[in-house]
Design an enzyme around this catalytic site. Structure first.
Site, PDB file in Angstrom:
ATOM      1  CB  CYS A 103       2.549   6.281   4.557  1.00  0.00           C
ATOM      2  SG  CYS A 103       1.990   7.367   5.831  1.00  0.00           S
TER       3      CYS A 103
HETATM    4  N1  SAJ Z   1      -4.214  -1.572   1.617  1.00  0.00           N
HETATM    5  C1  SAJ Z   1      -4.535  -2.614   0.743  1.00  0.00           C
HETATM    6  N2  SAJ Z   1      -4.295  -3.880   1.144  1.00  0.00           N
HETATM    7  C2  SAJ Z   1      -3.753  -4.170   2.365  1.00  0.00           C
HETATM    8  C3  SAJ Z   1      -3.425  -3.091   3.226  1.00  0.00           C
HETATM    9  C4  SAJ Z   1      -3.664  -1.801   2.842  1.00  0.00           C
HETATM   10  O1  SAJ Z   1      -5.023  -2.390  -0.357  1.00  0.00           O
HETATM   11  O2  SAJ Z   1      -3.598  -5.355   2.682  1.00  0.00           O
HETATM   12  C5  SAJ Z   1      -4.431  -0.184   1.185  1.00  0.00           C
HETATM   13  C6  SAJ Z   1      -5.414   0.560   2.062  1.00  0.00           C
HETATM   14  O3  SAJ Z   1      -6.745   0.349   1.616  1.00  0.00           O
HETATM   15  C7  SAJ Z   1      -4.981   2.003   1.867  1.00  0.00           C
HETATM   16  C8  SAJ Z   1      -3.479   1.871   1.700  1.00  0.00           C
HETATM   17  O4  SAJ Z   1      -3.222   0.512   1.323  1.00  0.00           O
HETATM   18  O5  SAJ Z   1      -5.525   2.535   0.702  1.00  0.00           O
HETATM   19  C9  SAJ Z   1      -2.686   2.229   2.946  1.00  0.00           C
HETATM   20  O6  SAJ Z   1      -3.341   1.632   4.058  1.00  0.00           O
HETATM   21  P1  SAJ Z   1      -2.532   1.307   5.414  1.00  0.00           P
HETATM   22  O7  SAJ Z   1      -3.470   1.230   6.533  1.00  0.00           O
HETATM   23  O8  SAJ Z   1      -1.654   0.138   5.223  1.00  0.00           O
HETATM   24  O9  SAJ Z   1      -1.585   2.507   5.507  1.00  0.00           O
HETATM   25  P2  SAJ Z   1      -1.641   3.941   6.230  1.00  0.00           P
HETATM   26  O10 SAJ Z   1      -1.108   4.879   5.210  1.00  0.00           O
HETATM   27  O11 SAJ Z   1      -2.895   4.263   6.901  1.00  0.00           O
HETATM   28  O12 SAJ Z   1      -0.581   3.746   7.344  1.00  0.00           O
HETATM   29  C10 SAJ Z   1       0.614   3.094   6.985  1.00  0.00           C
HETATM   30  C11 SAJ Z   1       0.632   1.909   7.902  1.00  0.00           C
HETATM   31  N3  SAJ Z   1       0.801   0.733   7.221  1.00  0.00           N
HETATM   32  C12 SAJ Z   1       1.928   0.083   6.921  1.00  0.00           C
HETATM   33  O13 SAJ Z   1       3.026   0.540   7.133  1.00  0.00           O
HETATM   34  C13 SAJ Z   1       1.666  -1.237   6.367  1.00  0.00           C
HETATM   35  C14 SAJ Z   1       1.093   2.273   9.259  1.00  0.00           C
HETATM   36  O14 SAJ Z   1       1.424   1.091   9.980  1.00  0.00           O
HETATM   37  C15 SAJ Z   1       2.279   3.189   9.171  1.00  0.00           C
HETATM   38  O15 SAJ Z   1       2.657   3.573  10.481  1.00  0.00           O
HETATM   39  C16 SAJ Z   1       1.919   4.415   8.351  1.00  0.00           C
HETATM   40  O16 SAJ Z   1       1.665   3.956   7.044  1.00  0.00           O
HETATM   41  C17 SAJ Z   1       3.049   5.424   8.291  1.00  0.00           C
HETATM   42  O17 SAJ Z   1       2.830   6.530   8.758  1.00  0.00           O
HETATM   43  O18 SAJ Z   1       4.095   5.088   7.762  1.00  0.00           O
END
Ligand code: SAJ
Length: 424
Positions: free
Chosen positions: A266
């Site tokens: 995403c």
């Molecule tokens: N990450 C960081 N720092 C942060 C947050 C995340 O480095 O503060 C990294 C994580 O380690 C990972 C990546 O970003 O590698 C993505 O992690 P994530 O948990 O934010 O994202 P996803 O892909 O598991 O899910 C995201 C979600 N996050 C956001 O939109 C912020 C989720 O809420 C969405 O519903 C999903 O994308 C989606 O399907 O769009």
């Protein structure tokens, strides 16, 4: 209740199909993968957010059936009728260019069994104009029906937070949209049976753009803290203490954490869909997305350089050094390697001559380097010149790591402070 067809049974489609079946709809799940169909028919889930028990229950109750997709040359199944079809297929990048071939193929497949009065909803993340453009055309061409006239067409972005037990399909508000008011009423009626709250917007383009914005604001903010972590390192400031201090403001601050990069299907992908579209259709750059991409994609190399520097500070060359990398998945609690920065860190360390060993309890098979199980890890830590914490799975014993490892480069602020531990 309705006859529902879910096309694409991945981390979005399968939980949606099961939820729809659990609330009483008659659901047909369709996927390109014969293996997925076989697993589901055997009552087995392959998605972390869905259990075998859930699959068996709806299969046994007769509310869920899984079947393979039908190709353009194949005769569609006679009973492939539906009141609402939801498309939740991948929308990847291919060489940084959006690949909507799965959406188009799903539209053409559904178009061949589309009946007047039915609804088609796209959930896959994409740039504004996909639903009422590419998808509408694919459906019209293969059905001979007119979207918004003969059938309803809409967009409802998926908001699954993989691995999260707090933010679920049911309790996450769901944007709903359609090209016509009657279509919106039908689509809203369906999703009101699935989630606690639906939020109607005026067009699919608003909903498509909202989804891109949701993930772009995350991508940009993570890029901001990643760049600040590099500046803080150079200035001798603890970036985590700084962020915690800033968070005490209590309002208008969201808590983003620096890491080895941004993985998943995403965050690193969705913003670049819009960046591609603005460049090709508007002749303008989406600068925030491009800058965040540059910073975030550069993080694995930054981790490699910091590992080289740390070893050199302790009189060791990276060449031939035994390096243990903890975690391969893109984030803790999942086994998903898509766009994982941890994997890029492993490849980068190997490329500069390190002897890399990996440990990831959520990734059972990793053929590229030697790996250790959690049990084996316990007695082996001091063999390594440095331990790099790339994915902070809860299974790792961070107290033992801090006590036993010779050196730790902690990319996730997961390890207790100690003389051997250095924060990224
Ligand atoms: N990450 C960081 N720092 C942060 C947050 C995340 O480095 O503060 C990294 C994580 O380690 C990972 C990546 O970003 O590698 C993505 O992690 P994530 O948990 O934010 O994202 P996803 O892909 O598991 O899910 C995201 C979600 N996050 C956001 O939109 C912020 C989720 O809420 C969405 O519903 C999903 O994308 C989606 O399907 O769009």
């Amino acid at each position: 209740m309705s006859r529902v067809m879910i096309v694409g049974l991945g981390y979005v489609g399968l939980p949606l199909a099961l939820r729809a079946a659990e609330v009483g709809h008659h659901v047909t799940g369709v996927d390109l993968s014969a293996e997925k169909i076989e697993l589901l028919t055997s009552g087995i889930s392959y998605v972390e957010d869905a259990t075998d028990e859930q699959v068996s229950a709806v299969t046994d109750s007769g509310h869920f059936t899984a079947r393979p997709a039908w190709g353009p040359e194949e005769t569609p199944p006679a009973d492939a009728d539906f009141d609402i079809a939801v498309i939740s297929v991948p929308t990847p990048l291919r060489d940084r260019v959006p690949d909507l071939s799965y959406v188009e193929a799903a539209g053409r497949m559904i178009g061949r069994v589309l009946r007047p009065g039915a609804c088609v909803v796209l959930e896959s993340t994409t740039y504004p104009g996909t639903t009422d453009g590419l998808l509408a055309d694919a459906l019209a061409q293969t059905s001979g029906l007119q979207p918004g006239v003969d059938f309803h067409l809409g967009y409802s972005p998926e908001r699954i937070d993989p691995g999260s037990s707090v933010h679920t399909l049911e309790n996450t508000p769901k944007l709903v949209s359609a090209t016509t008011a009657p279509g919106l009423a039908e689509i809203e009626r369906f999703y009101d049976t699935i989630v606690e709250r639906t939020v109607a917007v005026s067009s699919p383009r608003v909903a498509e753009m909202a989804k891109i914005f949701e993930n772009t604001q995350a991508y940009v903010n993570i890029g901001l803290v990643n760049e600040l972590s590099e500046i803080c390192h150079d200035m001798g400031i603890d970036v985590h203490e700084m962020i915690d201090a800033a968070m005490t403001k209590g309002h208008s601050m969201a808590h983003w954490k620096p890491g080895p990069g941004v993985g998943g299907h995403c965050l690193p992908i969705d913003p670049m869909y819009l960046a591609w579209q603005t460049r090709t259709s508007l002749g303008r750059r989406f600068r925030f997305a491009e800058l965040a991409d540059e910073i975030n994609l550069g993080r694995p190399d930054y981790v490699v350089q910091r590992t080289i520097d740390l070893l050199e500070e302790h009189g060791t060359s990276i060449v031939g050094a035994e390096v243990l990398v903890l975690g391969l998945a893109y984030k803790p609690g999942v086994g998903d390697l898509r766009e994982s920065p941890s994997v890029e860190v492993v490849h980068g360390l190997t490329a500069v001559g390190a002897q890399v060993t990996v440990v990831d309890p959520m990734v059972p098979v990793w053929p590229h380097t030697p790996s250790l199980s959690l049990e084996e890890l316990a007695g082996e830590l001091d063999r390594f010149a440095v331990v790099v914490v790339a994915t902070d799975h809860a299974d790792f014993d961070y107290v033992k790591i801090a006590a036993s490892a010779r050196l730790v480069l902690d990319c996730r602020h997961a390890v207790a402070e100690s003389t051997s531990v250095v924060a990224l």
